[in-house]
Design a protein around this motif. Structure first.
Motif, mmCIF file in Angstrom:
data_model
loop_
_atom_site.group_PDB
_atom_site.id
_atom_site.type_symbol
_atom_site.label_atom_id
_atom_site.label_comp_id
_atom_site.label_asym_id
_atom_site.label_seq_id
_atom_site.Cartn_x
_atom_site.Cartn_y
_atom_site.Cartn_z
ATOM 1 N N HIS A 110 44.866 35.872 43.761
ATOM 2 C CA HIS A 110 45.817 36.918 43.351
ATOM 3 C C HIS A 110 45.162 38.092 42.627
ATOM 4 N N ASP A 111 44.013 38.542 43.167
ATOM 5 C CA ASP A 111 43.353 39.714 42.580
ATOM 6 C C ASP A 111 43.629 40.997 43.371
ATOM 7 N N GLY A 112 44.509 40.912 44.357
ATOM 8 C CA GLY A 112 44.856 42.080 45.163
ATOM 9 C C GLY A 112 43.907 42.335 46.317
ATOM 10 N N LYS A 113 42.914 41.467 46.469
ATOM 11 C CA LYS A 113 41.931 41.598 47.538
ATOM 12 C C LYS A 113 41.730 40.234 48.191
ATOM 13 N N VAL A 114 41.277 40.265 49.430
ATOM 14 C CA VAL A 114 40.948 39.037 50.143
ATOM 15 C C VAL A 114 39.449 39.051 50.403
ATOM 16 N N ASP A 115 38.742 38.037 49.891
ATOM 17 C CA ASP A 115 37.301 37.959 50.145
ATOM 18 C C ASP A 115 37.053 37.184 51.442
ATOM 19 N N LYS A 116 35.796 37.037 51.815
ATOM 20 C CA LYS A 116 35.461 36.398 53.082
ATOM 21 C C LYS A 116 35.985 34.968 53.157
ATOM 22 N N GLY A 117 35.859 34.211 52.091
ATOM 23 C CA GLY A 117 36.344 32.832 52.078
ATOM 24 C C GLY A 117 37.856 32.755 52.266
ATOM 25 N N GLU A 118 38.576 33.616 51.575
ATOM 26 C CA GLU A 118 40.041 33.642 51.703
ATOM 27 C C GLU A 118 40.445 34.077 53.111
#
Length: 96
Positions: free
Chosen positions: A73-81
């Motif tokens: 829930h940081d407003g971004k999606v990283d590669k793992g997510e």
């Protein structure tokens, strides 16, 4: 003449098989045709909802459910997510 037809037939079958194998490796049957994370991410670390292309059918669910994909829930999606969300949605749903 009889053997030349056999050779042509075998060559045709081999080329079709190679084409199918190449298409599976390009599209990725487990990714559902979604592009690689590196193709979407501008900084190589994360993507925002606005980075997700609107015209990509495979990513419509990601755009619609972006908060669900954003596990921390940081407003971004990283590669793992991203990988977890894409792989979760590309697997067939089991019937109970």
């Amino acid at each position: 003449m009889k053997y030349s037809r056999s050779i042509v037939s075998l060559a045709l079958l081999a080329s079709l098989g190679i084409g199918m194998a190449h298409a599976q490796s390009e599209g990725g049957s487990d990714s559902g045709g979604a592009p690689a994370f590196s193709e979407i991410s501008k900084d190589g670390k994360s993507i925002k909802r606005s980075d997700v292309p609107k015209d990509n059918e495979a990513l419509k669910q990601l755009r619609a459910h972006f908060p669900e994909a954003d596990a921390n829930h940081d407003g971004k999606v990283d590669k793992g997510e991203y990988d977890a969300y894409i792989n979760k949605n590309s697997q067939p749903q089991q019937q109970r």
